[in-house]
Design an enzyme around this catalytic site. Structure first.
Site, PDB file in Angstrom:
ATOM      1  N   CYS A   7      62.744 -25.401  34.246  1.00 51.81           N
ATOM      2  CA  CYS A   7      63.127 -23.977  34.236  1.00 51.81           C
ATOM      3  C   CYS A   7      63.107 -23.407  32.829  1.00 51.81           C
ATOM      4  O   CYS A   7      62.533 -22.344  32.584  1.00 51.81           O
ATOM      5  CB  CYS A   7      64.508 -23.783  34.868  1.00 51.81           C
ATOM      6  SG  CYS A   7      64.456 -23.936  36.659  1.00 51.81           S
ATOM      7  N   HIS A  10      68.850 -18.190  37.097  1.00 54.03           N
ATOM      8  CA  HIS A  10      69.127 -19.383  37.908  1.00 54.03           C
ATOM      9  C   HIS A  10      69.984 -18.983  39.115  1.00 54.03           C
ATOM     10  O   HIS A  10      70.861 -18.121  38.994  1.00 54.03           O
ATOM     11  CB  HIS A  10      69.901 -20.427  37.089  1.00 54.03           C
ATOM     12  CG  HIS A  10      69.036 -21.486  36.482  1.00 54.03           C
ATOM     13  ND1 HIS A  10      68.959 -21.705  35.131  1.00 54.03           N
ATOM     14  CD2 HIS A  10      68.212 -22.408  37.061  1.00 54.03           C
ATOM     15  CE1 HIS A  10      68.128 -22.713  34.904  1.00 54.03           C
ATOM     16  NE2 HIS A  10      67.664 -23.159  36.056  1.00 54.03           N
ATOM     17  N   GLU A  41      70.070 -15.818  32.449  1.00 54.58           N
ATOM     18  CA  GLU A  41      69.878 -16.663  31.265  1.00 54.58           C
ATOM     19  C   GLU A  41      69.611 -15.829  30.015  1.00 54.58           C
ATOM     20  O   GLU A  41      68.777 -14.942  30.011  1.00 54.58           O
ATOM     21  CB  GLU A  41      68.717 -17.636  31.498  1.00 54.58           C
ATOM     22  CG  GLU A  41      68.932 -18.599  32.656  1.00 54.58           C
ATOM     23  CD  GLU A  41      70.095 -19.579  32.435  1.00 54.58           C
ATOM     24  OE1 GLU A  41      70.599 -19.663  31.305  1.00 54.58           O
ATOM     25  OE2 GLU A  41      70.487 -20.239  33.413  1.00 54.58           O
TER      26      GLU A  41
HETATM   27  N1  PCA Z   1      65.263 -25.744  38.827  1.00 57.03           N
HETATM   28  C1  PCA Z   1      64.914 -26.698  37.780  1.00 57.03           C
HETATM   29  C2  PCA Z   1      63.409 -26.707  37.747  1.00 57.03           C
HETATM   30  C3  PCA Z   1      62.979 -26.082  39.040  1.00 57.03           C
HETATM   31  C4  PCA Z   1      64.175 -25.440  39.570  1.00 57.03           C
HETATM   32  O1  PCA Z   1      64.219 -24.692  40.550  1.00 57.03           O
HETATM   33  C5  PCA Z   1      65.573 -26.396  36.440  1.00 57.03           C
HETATM   34  O2  PCA Z   1      66.672 -25.805  36.419  1.00 57.03           O
HETATM   35  O3  PCA Z   1      65.031 -26.752  35.395  1.00 57.03           O
END
Ligand code: PCA
Length: 213
Positions: free
Chosen positions: A144, A170, A81
């Protein structure tokens, strides 16, 4: 004491039985990478509480590097990210039943923070090992992004943590959650390589040359 790398993963949310972010970082707990010891910890998929939990972990471990990891269903590659934004806009309720709409993560704070990780070098390092990887321009507006923004804001404003670098990654679903997906071993290998690269490369070359300033 060796310097540490803090890796966080989330608990399952949105009706999913597992969260690969936690399962993957858990497998790296205690590993040594370039003279650093990895500490893995779980944070709750809850607005507010996730940030308090992260702040406690940062102060306890004083990591040289902190990478928060989350699950992104629908993505097929490990997503590095680039930017955290100062907004909570939840498409579903968090694990405490809260669903904030268009609220700031941190009132009065900057609109966004760029990652502190060398995402282009990390992208190249994972590609070289055959792991599906991409640079992502949005971590969404759910928990997140909330945690990513909170991490960057904390590192930017707390003098005790000013030597730490941080960012957010992610990861895809596991095969048992649906398609697209990635095997747990590949996610863990990718995160391990990402940590190694971030310890080796302080910042991407273009940033060092001042290209974005
Ligand atoms: N993914 C979510 C919140 C917790 C997670 O593992 C997100 O992408 O916001």
């Amino acid at each position: 004491m060796r310097p540490t790398v803090l890796l966080t993963g989330f608990d399952p949310f949105g009706g999913q039985p597992v969260n690969p972010s936690w399962l993957a970082v858990k497998t790296l707990h205690g590993r040594q990478v370039l003279g650093h010891r990895i500490v893995a910890a779980q944070v709750p998929t809850v607005f507010g509480e996730s940030l308090r939990s992260l702040a406690a972990l940062l102060h306890q471990h004083q990591p040289a590097l902190a990478i928060c990891v989350g699950q992104a269903g629908g993505r097929q590659a490990i997503s590095l990210e680039r930017v955290a934004i100062n907004v909570n806009d939840a498409p579903i309720a968090d694990n405490a039943g809260a669903q904030p709409v268009d609220t700031p993560v941190q009132p009065g704070a900057p609109a966004a923070y760029f990652t502190g990780l060398p995402i282009k070098a990390m992208d190249a390092a994972l590609q070289a090992e055959g792991i599906a990887v991409e640079v992502s321009q949005t971590a969404g507006t759910f928990v997140c992004n909330h945690l990513f923004y909170g991490l960057m804001h904390t590192l930017a404003t707390q003098p005790a943590l000013r030597h730490a670098r941080g960012g957010f990654i992610h990861v895809p679903w596991l095969p048992e959650q649906g398609t697209p997906n990635m095997a747990l071993a590949d996610i863990a290998r990718g995160l391990h390589l990402a940590v190694r690269c971030a310890l080796q490369v302080r910042q991407d070359e273009a940033l060092g040359a001042g290209a974005t300033h």
